[in-house]
Design a protein around this motif. Sequence first.
Motif, short mmCIF file in Angstrom:
data_model
loop_
_atom_site.label_atom_id
_atom_site.label_comp_id
_atom_site.label_asym_id
_atom_site.label_seq_id
_atom_site.Cartn_x
_atom_site.Cartn_y
_atom_site.Cartn_z
N LEU A 1 0.82 -1.25 0.11
CA LEU A 1 -0.22 -0.02 -0.10
C LEU A 1 0.63 1.27 0.04
O LEU A 1 0.39 2.19 -0.86
CB LEU A 1 -0.93 -0.02 1.29
CG LEU A 1 -1.98 1.11 1.31
CD1 LEU A 1 -3.51 0.64 1.96
CD2 LEU A 1 -1.55 2.35 2.16
N LEU A 2 1.77 1.28 0.63
CA LEU A 2 2.83 2.46 0.89
C LEU A 2 3.44 2.77 -0.50
O LEU A 2 3.68 3.83 -0.75
CB LEU A 2 3.67 2.26 2.09
CG LEU A 2 3.02 2.39 3.43
CD1 LEU A 2 4.12 1.86 4.36
CD2 LEU A 2 2.90 3.65 3.95
N ALA A 3 3.98 1.69 -1.09
CA ALA A 3 4.64 1.55 -2.29
C ALA A 3 3.73 2.31 -3.38
O ALA A 3 3.98 3.15 -4.31
CB ALA A 3 5.20 0.22 -2.97
N SER A 4 2.51 1.67 -3.27
CA SER A 4 1.40 2.39 -4.22
C SER A 4 1.16 3.58 -4.10
O SER A 4 0.74 4.29 -5.31
CB SER A 4 0.15 1.64 -4.13
OG SER A 4 -0.62 1.94 -2.88
N HIS A 5 1.39 4.43 -3.04
CA HIS A 5 1.26 5.55 -3.00
C HIS A 5 2.74 6.42 -3.08
O HIS A 5 2.93 7.49 -2.82
CB HIS A 5 0.73 6.03 -1.58
CG HIS A 5 -0.72 5.88 -1.24
ND1 HIS A 5 -1.00 4.65 -1.09
CD2 HIS A 5 -1.62 6.51 -1.21
CE1 HIS A 5 -2.41 4.64 -1.00
NE2 HIS A 5 -2.68 5.91 -0.90
N GLY A 6 3.76 5.62 -3.56
CA GLY A 6 5.12 6.52 -3.59
C GLY A 6 5.74 6.66 -2.47
O GLY A 6 6.63 7.65 -2.46
N LEU A 7 5.34 5.74 -1.46
CA LEU A 7 6.05 6.23 0.03
C LEU A 7 6.96 5.46 0.58
O LEU A 7 7.49 5.24 1.53
CB LEU A 7 4.91 6.33 1.05
CG LEU A 7 3.83 7.59 0.75
CD1 LEU A 7 2.63 7.26 1.58
CD2 LEU A 7 4.28 8.99 0.77
N GLY A 8 7.41 4.53 -0.32
CA GLY A 8 8.31 3.54 0.09
C GLY A 8 9.64 3.95 0.78
O GLY A 8 10.36 2.99 1.44
N ALA A 9 9.97 4.91 0.23
CA ALA A 9 11.09 5.52 0.51
C ALA A 9 10.90 6.29 1.86
O ALA A 9 12.18 6.40 2.66
CB ALA A 9 12.03 6.46 -0.34
N ARG A 10 9.96 6.58 2.43
CA ARG A 10 9.90 7.25 3.67
C ARG A 10 9.40 6.55 4.66
O ARG A 10 9.69 6.73 5.76
CB ARG A 10 8.65 8.45 3.39
CG ARG A 10 9.24 9.69 2.48
CD ARG A 10 8.25 10.56 2.30
NE ARG A 10 7.45 11.14 3.36
CZ ARG A 10 6.35 11.98 3.28
NH1 ARG A 10 5.78 12.13 2.03
NH2 ARG A 10 5.90 12.37 4.45
N PHE A 11 8.74 5.27 4.28
CA PHE A 11 7.95 4.58 5.54
C PHE A 11 8.32 3.03 5.29
O PHE A 11 8.13 2.81 4.22
CB PHE A 11 6.51 4.69 5.33
CG PHE A 11 5.90 6.18 5.72
CD1 PHE A 11 6.06 6.71 6.97
CD2 PHE A 11 5.68 6.96 4.83
CE1 PHE A 11 5.51 8.06 7.54
CE2 PHE A 11 5.23 8.26 5.00
CZ PHE A 11 5.04 8.81 6.35
N THR A 12 8.74 2.42 6.36
CA THR A 12 8.80 1.04 6.18
C THR A 12 8.12 0.27 7.14
O THR A 12 7.02 1.07 7.75
CB THR A 12 10.70 0.91 6.89
OG1 THR A 12 10.50 1.29 8.26
CG2 THR A 12 11.44 1.51 5.94
N THR A 13 8.34 -0.75 7.11
CA THR A 13 7.22 -1.65 8.04
C THR A 13 8.00 -2.41 8.99
O THR A 13 9.19 -2.99 8.72
CB THR A 13 6.39 -2.77 7.31
OG1 THR A 13 7.09 -3.55 6.57
CG2 THR A 13 5.62 -1.76 6.31
N ALA A 14 7.44 -2.93 10.03
CA ALA A 14 8.18 -3.98 11.00
C ALA A 14 7.11 -4.79 11.62
O ALA A 14 6.02 -4.16 12.13
CB ALA A 14 9.05 -3.25 11.99
N GLY A 15 7.35 -5.93 11.85
CA GLY A 15 6.61 -7.03 12.55
C GLY A 15 6.83 -7.13 13.86
O GLY A 15 8.10 -7.65 14.23
N GLY A 16 6.11 -7.66 14.79
CA GLY A 16 6.22 -7.80 16.06
C GLY A 16 5.10 -8.03 17.08
O GLY A 16 4.03 -7.85 16.51
#
Length: 347
Positions: free
Chosen positions: A211-226
């Motif tokens: 979803l973030l990549a589809s908004h062109g935000l992959g460079a600004r926001f990452t994901t983490a699981g836990g």
Amino acid sequence: MTHDSETTVRAVRLLAGFQYAQAAFAVARLGLAGHLMGGPLPVPELARRSGTDPVRLRQLLRVLAGEDVFVLLDGDRVDLGPLGPAFAPDTASSAYELALTWADTLYAPYAELHRTLRDGVPAPEHHYGKPMFDWFADHPEQAARFSASMREGLRTVRYGVPTSLDLGGIRSVVDVGGADGTLLARLAGLYPELTGVVFDLPHVVAEAGPLLASHGLGARFTTAGGDFFVADDLPSGADCYLLSYVLHDWSDVDAERILRAVRTAGGDGARLRLVELVLPDWPEHPLPPFAATMDLTMLGMLAAGERTARDWERMLAATGFRLDRVTPTSTPLAVVEATATKETIRS
């Protein structure tokens, strides 16, 4: 003794709530609203498309026209009323997935509410023999539908929240329990310099990257699981930690565990933003309708509940935060702002 028919009628109406709920579930399950999104139809044609009996369908439509779900027209035709689009998928006001989820997973356990009021054990534990989220883990299809319903319903309710979230001076944020990243994606447009992390259970947060990549935000926001109960799992050192409609799902004991983990990860001075319902102080009555509905849902499903500003202040103080302010939004939700203090966290 005098007869009070008005009181009796109101009581019957309240007691019949389960029937109206099932009628609304039927609208979603049968796709009635979806069939009418293109415009009004003759009742026999709607019956044909939905595979229903036209006589009984006409009876249901007449009842729910009184609830603004449908509008009855001349020529034995029917159209959607003001509430109708909420029962169709992919509309701006959709509660379609929520209707299916409540029908299939929450309706039956709620018959155990009287036991919850006696022993404090959530109704699903009486009905399913295990907590709701444990049951979802064993039923992935229902878990997926529940997740979809939360995204759908809260997307609508939260729509006006981002403009009320004051992130001035904040450069990095962790959205704790951020699911698919929708909220951070909206905040990104309001704060062009903002960076951050969407944090959730690994199988949940997996949806956030695309979803973030589809908004062109992959460079600004990452994901983490836990696990947000575990401080070491949470990304550390961010300016701000955001929890949007997360803590109301948990008892005070568990909510404080989450807040302590966030406090440890954030460190002194970290800012906290909670997006939650904030109830008026007891005994103000009646509660706003949405707040009352959600408080009742939390009572039965999780033996949790919504909280007042005083409740939040007490809980924050116990977990190392100072309540700064509570800001209403254009939605039923409010923004609770707090700052991590240097005082010792009470156990």
